[in-house]
Write a protein that holds these residues in place. Structure first.
Motif, PDB file in Angstrom:
ATOM      1  N   UNK A  27      -2.053 -21.121  11.372  1.00 21.32           N
ATOM      2  CA  UNK A  27      -1.408 -19.852  11.044  1.00 21.32           C
ATOM      3  C   UNK A  27      -0.700 -19.291  12.258  1.00 21.32           C
ATOM      4  N   UNK A  28       0.319 -18.466  12.010  1.00 21.22           N
ATOM      5  CA  UNK A  28       1.080 -17.803  13.061  1.00 21.22           C
ATOM      6  C   UNK A  28       0.388 -16.496  13.440  1.00 21.22           C
ATOM      7  N   UNK A  29       0.794 -15.874  14.554  1.00 20.01           N
ATOM      8  CA  UNK A  29       0.223 -14.557  14.898  1.00 20.01           C
ATOM      9  C   UNK A  29       0.436 -13.515  13.804  1.00 20.01           C
ATOM     10  N   UNK A  30       1.617 -13.524  13.172  1.00 16.99           N
ATOM     11  CA  UNK A  30       1.862 -12.568  12.086  1.00 16.99           C
ATOM     12  C   UNK A  30       0.910 -12.825  10.916  1.00 16.99           C
ATOM     13  N   UNK A  31       0.689 -14.093  10.589  1.00 14.30           N
ATOM     14  CA  UNK A  31      -0.221 -14.427   9.491  1.00 14.30           C
ATOM     15  C   UNK A  31      -1.646 -14.006   9.833  1.00 14.30           C
ATOM     16  N   UNK A  32      -2.026 -14.160  11.098  1.00 15.89           N
ATOM     17  CA  UNK A  32      -3.366 -13.737  11.514  1.00 15.89           C
ATOM     18  C   UNK A  32      -3.543 -12.229  11.335  1.00 15.89           C
ATOM     19  N   UNK A  33      -2.504 -11.457  11.692  1.00 14.79           N
ATOM     20  CA  UNK A  33      -2.581 -10.002  11.525  1.00 14.79           C
ATOM     21  C   UNK A  33      -2.694  -9.631  10.050  1.00 14.79           C
ATOM     22  N   UNK A  34      -1.952 -10.326   9.206  1.00 17.29           N
ATOM     23  CA  UNK A  34      -2.018 -10.066   7.765  1.00 17.29           C
ATOM     24  C   UNK A  34      -3.417 -10.379   7.237  1.00 17.29           C
ATOM     25  N   UNK A  35      -3.994 -11.447   7.727  1.00 10.40           N
ATOM     26  CA  UNK A  35      -5.320 -11.851   7.258  1.00 10.40           C
ATOM     27  C   UNK A  35      -6.376 -10.833   7.665  1.00 10.40           C
ATOM     28  N   UNK A  36      -6.286 -10.371   8.907  1.00 15.11           N
ATOM     29  CA  UNK A  36      -7.287  -9.416   9.388  1.00 15.11           C
ATOM     30  C   UNK A  36      -7.159  -8.056   8.712  1.00 15.11           C
ATOM     31  N   UNK A  37      -5.977  -7.771   8.177  1.00 18.65           N
ATOM     32  CA  UNK A  37      -5.771  -6.474   7.530  1.00 18.65           C
ATOM     33  C   UNK A  37      -6.269  -6.448   6.090  1.00 18.65           C
ATOM     34  N   UNK A  38      -6.616  -7.615   5.543  1.00 17.38           N
ATOM     35  CA  UNK A  38      -7.032  -7.670   4.150  1.00 17.38           C
ATOM     36  C   UNK A  38      -8.497  -7.290   3.992  1.00 17.38           C
ATOM     37  N   UNK A  39      -8.853  -6.864   2.787  1.00 17.46           N
ATOM     38  CA  UNK A  39     -10.240  -6.531   2.485  1.00 17.46           C
ATOM     39  C   UNK A  39     -11.122  -7.778   2.385  1.00 17.46           C
TER      40      UNK A  39
END
Length: 490
Positions: A17-29
């Motif tokens: 995953x990319x850094x942006x994808x990691x941020x999206x993942x961490x923001x999810x419930x």
């Protein structure tokens, strides 16, 4: 005696995953807040000649908080020699301690003095324990940098580990995460990332042999062969670019090889999932084929004017390929393939049990015989075949070549290896000749579709009746040489 490994359901899955994808993942419930990030600093060691890597071992020191852990791993085929192919010990020193607690001292002898650091990885790690569909999962998110000599590379991955529960839950969680953030099937571990960064810059990855041995059964051979094809595709996928035509070619080769593996092992895959996956592989290869066809046409034309006229269409084909490669459909296909190879219905269906239990060498011999008969066709006269029949013969020859390359490791005796080399060479020459014939057959439609009928360089690609006769004669000669080549599996 060393314990022989058997095929088991994969308990782990790695996703890039990319850094942006990691941020999206961490923001999810899906991932609850709470786990503190920890810093992990890992250094890999080897000799300048890469003696450990060549022998199938890695050696690393990892600093995790206040703890320093030394790990020696046996990789690839080497791991089959050990009941537990990993040796871990807690160390206080900043350099490896190499004694009789691992095989390295005995393996290297005096060369052990040459061991030194090769590359380092600095990682921020977060870990979650997740219940999912009746299973207990561990999810590890790593983000960091690899530093090798004067090169740097970012690295991000999610590792899913099944601690308890049904294996299908592992892939169900991966699909759910992929809906939240774009994740791609990972095929390189951190050691491979580092050593590739140390080596020459790669523009494409060719196929490598699967780690087969003659004591395997068919059920063990298929997933290993298919996994090498999947790996080749994933390694070439991020390299696909208009300025790098070799990568799209090798990605298509990987997909064709994967489809061939499904076809060769069809008697063992009596389920509809296999049919769906092969159709999806065909679709993806077709998308890449649009860019590849334009690369070939540009190369064959050899004209700057023709190249300039082709460039807008070629750029659009590559842009479409990139969109498709980044799509949810393609990412999901990779996950579906990984699941199918590990725990697909083919692994348990009674209708495939007899084939699954066959010795792989016996299965390979029968498959190669069957495919060879289709290409041999009792010394057919190629001049009597129409373009469609010659195209089918070309596809049969390609499938036979892939099968031969898949199964060569099972016939490693010296005399067989020499015979295999001659067989592959003869088959390769036949493929080349049949390919030139196919280019002549498909050129009129391609030139007309691209609106190039008025271009002299494009018209030259159409050839003449005399050109076709010469190519048929050359292909017929190559076919005779192939028919006379001795089978290396008999």
């Amino acid at each position: 005696m060393p314990q022989q490994k058997t095929m088991v359901s994969a308990p782990e899955l790695t996703l890039d995953l990319t850094p942006d994808a990691a941020a999206m993942l961490c923001a999810t419930d899906l991932l609850p807040a709470g786990p503190a990030a920890i810093a992990v600093h890992t250094t890999y060691f080897d000799t300048p000649a890469r003696d450990l890597a060549a022998a199938g071992f890695t050696l690393r020191l990892s600093q995790i908080g206040d703890e320093r852990i030394q790990t020696v791993c046996a990789t690839g085929a080497t791991a089959d020699l050990f009941v537990l192919p990993e040796w871990r010990q807690t160390e206080a020193a900043a350099l490896p301690v190499l004694d009789d607690r691992s095989p390295i001292a005995a393996l290297l002898g005096a060369r052990i003095a040459n061991i030194g650091p090769q590359f380092s990885i600095v990682t921020t790690r977060r870990t979650w324990n997740l219940p999912w569909q009746g299973a207990d999962m561990e999810l590890v998110l790593d983000q960091g940098k690899i530093m090798a000599a004067d090169r740097r590379s970012t690295r991000g991955e999610v590792r899913l580990a099944l601690r308890d529960g049904p294996p299908g839950a592992l892939y169900a969680l991966a699909r759910r995460l992929n809906e939240v953030a774009p994740l791609r099937l990972g095929v390189l571990d951190e050691a491979e990332h580092g050593f590739r960064l140390l080596g020459p810059m790669l523009h494409m990855d060719k196929a490598i042999p699967a780690a087969l041995h003659r004591d395997m059964t068919a059920v063990e051979g298929f997933p290993l062969i298919a996994a090498t094809c999947l790996r080749q595709f994933r390694l070439n996928e991020p390299l696909i670019d208009p300025g790098n035509p070799d990568a799209v070619h090798q990605a298509r080769v990987a997909l064709r090889r994967l489809r061939s593996a499904f076809s060769i092992f069809r008697p063992m895959l009596p389920d509809e999932v296999a049919n769906r996956l092969t159709q999806e592989i065909r679709w993806l290869a077709g998308i890449l084929g649009q860019a590849r066809d334009l690369d070939v046409l540009r190369h064959r034309g050899g004209s700057e004017t023709l190249s300039a006229r082709l460039e807008p269409t070629r750029a659009a084909a590559y842009a479409q390929a990139r969109l498709v490669l980044e799509s949810h459909r393609t990412r999901l296909l990779m996950l579906d393939l990984a699941e199918y190879l590990a725990i697909g219905p083919w692994t348990t269906l009674p209708s495939g049990a007899e084939t699954r239990d066959l010795p792989l060498r016996e299965f390979a011999s029968a498959a190669l015989d069957r495919l060879r008969r289709k290409v041999k066709k009792d010394r057919i006269d190629l001049a009597d075949l129409d373009d469609k029949a010659r195209h089918e013969l070309r596809k049969d020859a390609k499938k036979l070549r892939y099968a031969a390359e898949f199964f060569i490791p099972l016939f490693a005796e010296r005399c067989r290896k020499r015979r295999a080399g001659r067989f592959i060479d003869a088959l390769g020459r036949l493929q080349d000749r049949m390919g030139l014939l196919n280019d002549l057959a498909t050129a009129p439609e391609l030139v007309a579709r691209l609106g190039l009928a008025d271009d002299p360089a494009a018209r030259a690609l159409l050839g003449t009746d005399r050109d076709k006769r010469r190519q048929i004669e050359a292909a017929a000669e190559a076919h005779e040489v192939f028919v006379d080549a001795k089978r290396f599996w008999r």
